[in-house]
Design a protein around this motif. Sequence first.
Motif, PDB file in Angstrom:
ATOM      1  N   GLU A   1      -3.272  -0.518  -1.790  1.00  0.00           N
ATOM      2  CA  GLU A   1      -3.026  -0.109  -0.398  1.00  0.00           C
ATOM      3  C   GLU A   1      -2.649   1.361  -0.412  1.00  0.00           C
ATOM      4  OE1 GLU A   1      -1.064  -3.947   1.717  1.00  0.00           O
ATOM      5  OE2 GLU A   1      -0.014  -3.253  -0.055  1.00  0.00           O
ATOM      6  N   GLU A   2      -3.260   2.133   0.465  1.00  0.00           N
ATOM      7  CA  GLU A   2      -3.177   3.584   0.331  1.00  0.00           C
ATOM      8  C   GLU A   2      -1.753   4.128   0.456  1.00  0.00           C
ATOM      9  OE1 GLU A   2      -4.163   5.932   4.317  1.00  0.00           O
ATOM     10  OE2 GLU A   2      -5.783   4.569   3.775  1.00  0.00           O
ATOM     11  N   GLU A   3      -0.880   3.405   1.192  1.00  0.00           N
ATOM     12  CA  GLU A   3       0.473   3.928   1.365  1.00  0.00           C
ATOM     13  C   GLU A   3       1.305   3.839   0.091  1.00  0.00           C
ATOM     14  OE1 GLU A   3      -0.879   1.400   2.897  1.00  0.00           O
ATOM     15  OE2 GLU A   3       0.430  -0.335   3.079  1.00  0.00           O
ATOM     16  N   ARG A   4       0.803   3.137  -0.913  1.00  0.00           N
ATOM     17  CA  ARG A   4       1.595   2.954  -2.122  1.00  0.00           C
ATOM     18  C   ARG A   4       1.367   4.042  -3.174  1.00  0.00           C
ATOM     19  NH1 ARG A   4       3.817  -2.306  -3.018  1.00  0.00           N
ATOM     20  NH2 ARG A   4       3.113  -3.862  -1.512  1.00  0.00           N
TER      21      ARG A   4
ATOM     22  N   THR B   1       6.047   1.517 -10.977  1.00  0.00           N
ATOM     23  CA  THR B   1       7.299   0.758 -10.974  1.00  0.00           C
ATOM     24  C   THR B   1       7.269  -0.431 -11.922  1.00  0.00           C
ATOM     25  OG1 THR B   1       6.482  -0.504  -9.084  1.00  0.00           O
ATOM     26  CG2 THR B   1       7.886   1.389  -8.590  1.00  0.00           C
TER      27      THR B   1
ATOM     28  N   ASP C   1       9.152  -1.122  -1.265  1.00  0.00           N
ATOM     29  CA  ASP C   1       8.600  -2.309  -1.912  1.00  0.00           C
ATOM     30  C   ASP C   1       9.201  -3.628  -1.421  1.00  0.00           C
ATOM     31  OD1 ASP C   1       6.679  -1.039  -3.386  1.00  0.00           O
ATOM     32  OD2 ASP C   1       8.057  -0.576  -5.037  1.00  0.00           O
TER      33      ASP C   1
ATOM     34  N   ARG D   1       1.922  -0.052   7.472  1.00  0.00           N
ATOM     35  CA  ARG D   1       2.145   1.135   6.656  1.00  0.00           C
ATOM     36  C   ARG D   1       3.492   1.776   6.954  1.00  0.00           C
ATOM     37  NH1 ARG D   1      -3.655   3.158   7.370  1.00  0.00           N
ATOM     38  NH2 ARG D   1      -4.591   1.896   5.753  1.00  0.00           N
TER      39      ARG D   1
ATOM     40  N   LYS E   1       0.727  -8.329 -11.996  1.00  0.00           N
ATOM     41  CA  LYS E   1      -0.126  -7.803 -10.937  1.00  0.00           C
ATOM     42  C   LYS E   1      -1.432  -7.291 -11.545  1.00  0.00           C
ATOM     43  CE  LYS E   1       3.837  -6.364  -8.200  1.00  0.00           C
ATOM     44  NZ  LYS E   1       4.580  -5.221  -7.645  1.00  0.00           N
TER      45      LYS E   1
ATOM     46  N   ARG F   1      -4.520 -10.138   7.702  1.00  0.00           N
ATOM     47  CA  ARG F   1      -5.505  -9.234   7.133  1.00  0.00           C
ATOM     48  C   ARG F   1      -6.789  -9.979   6.764  1.00  0.00           C
ATOM     49  NH1 ARG F   1      -4.336  -7.545   1.178  1.00  0.00           N
ATOM     50  NH2 ARG F   1      -5.091  -9.674   1.021  1.00  0.00           N
TER      51      ARG F   1
ATOM     52  N   GLU G   1       2.687   0.713  -7.607  1.00  0.00           N
ATOM     53  CA  GLU G   1       2.983  -0.525  -8.337  1.00  0.00           C
ATOM     54  C   GLU G   1       2.774  -0.370  -9.840  1.00  0.00           C
ATOM     55  OE1 GLU G   1       2.430  -4.415  -5.985  1.00  0.00           O
ATOM     56  OE2 GLU G   1       0.763  -3.150  -5.374  1.00  0.00           O
TER      57      GLU G   1
ATOM     58  N   LYS H   1      -4.667  -8.082  -6.308  1.00  0.00           N
ATOM     59  CA  LYS H   1      -4.567  -7.410  -5.020  1.00  0.00           C
ATOM     60  C   LYS H   1      -5.410  -6.150  -4.950  1.00  0.00           C
ATOM     61  CE  LYS H   1      -0.223  -6.269  -4.569  1.00  0.00           C
ATOM     62  NZ  LYS H   1       1.232  -6.409  -4.682  1.00  0.00           N
ATOM     63  N   HIS H   2      -5.749  -5.781  -3.708  1.00  0.00           N
ATOM     64  CA  HIS H   2      -6.431  -4.513  -3.485  1.00  0.00           C
ATOM     65  C   HIS H   2      -5.364  -3.432  -3.304  1.00  0.00           C
ATOM     66  CE1 HIS H   2     -10.276  -6.430  -3.069  1.00  0.00           C
ATOM     67  NE2 HIS H   2      -9.851  -7.210  -2.107  1.00  0.00           N
TER      68      HIS H   2
ATOM     69  N   TYR I   1       6.248   0.163   5.340  1.00  0.00           N
ATOM     70  CA  TYR I   1       6.416   0.531   3.936  1.00  0.00           C
ATOM     71  C   TYR I   1       7.239   1.802   3.822  1.00  0.00           C
ATOM     72  CZ  TYR I   1       5.374   1.355  -0.964  1.00  0.00           C
ATOM     73  OH  TYR I   1       5.484   1.554  -2.310  1.00  0.00           O
TER      74      TYR I   1
ATOM     75  N   LYS J   1       1.811   7.449  -5.036  1.00  0.00           N
ATOM     76  CA  LYS J   1       2.895   8.426  -5.109  1.00  0.00           C
ATOM     77  C   LYS J   1       2.370   9.684  -5.800  1.00  0.00           C
ATOM     78  CE  LYS J   1       6.393   5.384  -4.103  1.00  0.00           C
ATOM     79  NZ  LYS J   1       5.571   4.442  -3.339  1.00  0.00           N
TER      80      LYS J   1
END
Lengths: 293, 523
Positions: free
Chosen positions: A137-140, A162, B167, B159, A103, B180, A159, A134-135, B162, A142
Amino acid sequence: MNRRRFIKVVGFCSLFMHSWLRELFAAPGSTVAVARGADHAETTRKAIAALGGMQRFVKPGQTVVVKPNIGWDRAPAYAATTNPTVVRTVVEECLKAGAKKVKVFDRTCNDPRRCYASSGIEAALKGMKGVEVKHPEEERYKTVTVNGKALKEFEIYGEALTADVYINVPVAKHHGLSRLTLGMKNVMGILGGNRGAIHKNLDQALADVNSVFKSHLTIIDATRILTDHGPQGGDLRDVRVLNQIIASTDIVAADAYATTLFGLKPSDIAVTRTAYQRGLGEMNLDKIKIVKV
Amino acid sequence: MKKFSPARLSQLFFLTLFLVLFLMTEYRGSDRIVAAVNGFFRANPLTAASTMLAAREYIPFLLPGLLMLVLALFLGRFFCGWICPLGTVLDLVTVKIRKLGPIMALQGNLKYWLLFPLLGASLFQVNLAGLLDPIALLLRALTFFFHPLLGETVRGSWRSLYGMVGDRRDMLDPGYHLLRDYLLPFRETLYPLAFLSALLFFLILFLERYERRTWCRRLCPLGTLLGLVSRFGLLRRVPAKLCSDCQACRELCPTSFDQELLQTEACILCMECALKCPSQRARFSFRFRKKHRLNQGQMLERRVLLGGLLSGLVIAKTFRFRDPEQQSLLLRPPGVRNEGEFLEKCVRCGECMKVCLRSALYPALTQAGMEGIYTPILVPRLGYCEYNCTLCGQVCPTGAIPDLAAAAKQREVIGKAVVDKNHCIPFAKRTDCIVCEEHCPIPQKAIRSEIVELLGFDGKVVRVKQPYVVDELCNGCGICENVCPLEGKAGIKVFAVKDRTPLKEPSATAPASDEDPYGGSSG
């Protein structure tokens, strides 16, 4: 001597024999590979081979994150972003070593779409099997608690957390605040939240981040470096072509060596100095094994 | 299967084209946009008329609009029945709406009282046509309301997915990426005037409760303009009246047979009557001889014309008050050097705001005075002007925002940044920051810093980098204000300037080389 006494003695010693203890516990001998050559793909491969080859870091079936600097909307020649050929070669080596997935991403400063396009990195990796460009994503993101010297907690991209292997591929360049931006600072690309606020106490904050989140391998792109008006540049007169790739498992050692390319000492850079003082790696060049290939 | 009439096929084609072009009005990896929805405005006679009147010059971009007006001489209001996407939307929904009968208040001259003040205001250099232009109304409803709503809904679900599966969501990536990349706006943007834009659109739909195409025949200034021209139209339906033995046209015709006599000004050439005439009497043919040219419908009265134009003067001159405080922050898109000229040409279509790469452009509410409602303004705290981007100039249908090459646009002055020492961290808090300098895109840096030795608040001497702005280099792109890490008010702010002479070209040019040795690997 019983156990309690032993601990006391050792603890006491550490007050007076600080550096001696550090040497004892530090990873024995940081190695920095420095490869030269105008063929940047070949040079990158040589640098990785000098450290024992990518198979030393990437095992078959693993997920790898390759994190270049894609921060700015600049063409590769301006040395504001990582050389796409270098990125592609690192990704190829990961795949050859058996990586299941590679990635590639960065949290950009300019518009992400433009940065990915202008840097040439998106195009260089287009169509490669098992590679995701990839761009974020804000939900990822932590939240990670560190209780460090400057930061209590910060957000790291999921990402990156992990992934089995994290390969840091910065470009060596000038920076208005920290003088240089190298491996340690490139890790900011996986941070979320208000990154600007980190600048208030940048060296301690970066040491906090890098002490929690480790780069398994740092490959610094010095095929050309930006010597002034960084980190964004925009004037080819500020760019110097060096045709070098620096690789190390010790991020501080890699940064320390790269500093010399700008005619500076590692201790001139507060970020490097602080990281060294906090035991994140070696910055004394005479204690680093430098393998030139 | 239902058979479509040629007019309906054309309508569906143009509606689809409109929507596709709408989606194409966005950065898709190339510096130039291949095709944008601006074509619809350039072929829009109302835009052409009002803009050229206001600017008092011939604008080549708008030639298609003029041609459309000439074409209306021959073909009447075919634009309304064959092309107009808003008309198509109305035709598609109207069949589901039960009719209550026409509203008396909308009959008569009201439509002229909309059209003439708009054109009258143009004579006084305020271009207001876009406010009620049907294409602009539709585009603004899409840009400010529907598209963001779609983006928010889809991305929101993505979202929350998710949150549920983590994942494992990656397995659905390909499908989502398709959505998108082709359908969703790049980022969530909230627009001021979203409510008004949606409201006007729904109001037009609501009017379908009363009669078919109420908006088109009673209000639409574009339709009214075309209707005026079509009085002299040569393509006529015969017979001009309802036939006494049949009268089927009364039901078939969407716009023109509310009286015995066909209202030429309202006929949109859909040809339903000719296609469905039970006795095949109704047809359309060209009439050149005068005696056949019955002038049906009410004549335009002189007092309506004069009154309308006079109200244009009143409108153009009474909404000009501008609050000076807001003026100091009124930033226009790059390349706009003169506010007056901008108001002459801007048709408030909203395309620049749709395309803006960093979502930096927003419709003005009162910032530019009431006369400037819906015109684009740059709000740096929300988005900045991307150094290498030239999209707004590319899509502007009238050239109000000039289409410049990147190198020229980079020198255009939007405003000038000013450091606010009461807020700026190195001044107010005496600690380092310099995020603004880092982001300043000017190669020689319009924001620089000096190292200053200060007594910190704890009494210790500290060395701090304090920023300052080089006015000669600042183009007011606003990235400094945008990225300032302070919450709320930024420590650096872009202010409007009257003198927007472009920055000087960099003196010594860098070694020119077409060959880019780092331009990506080729294999």
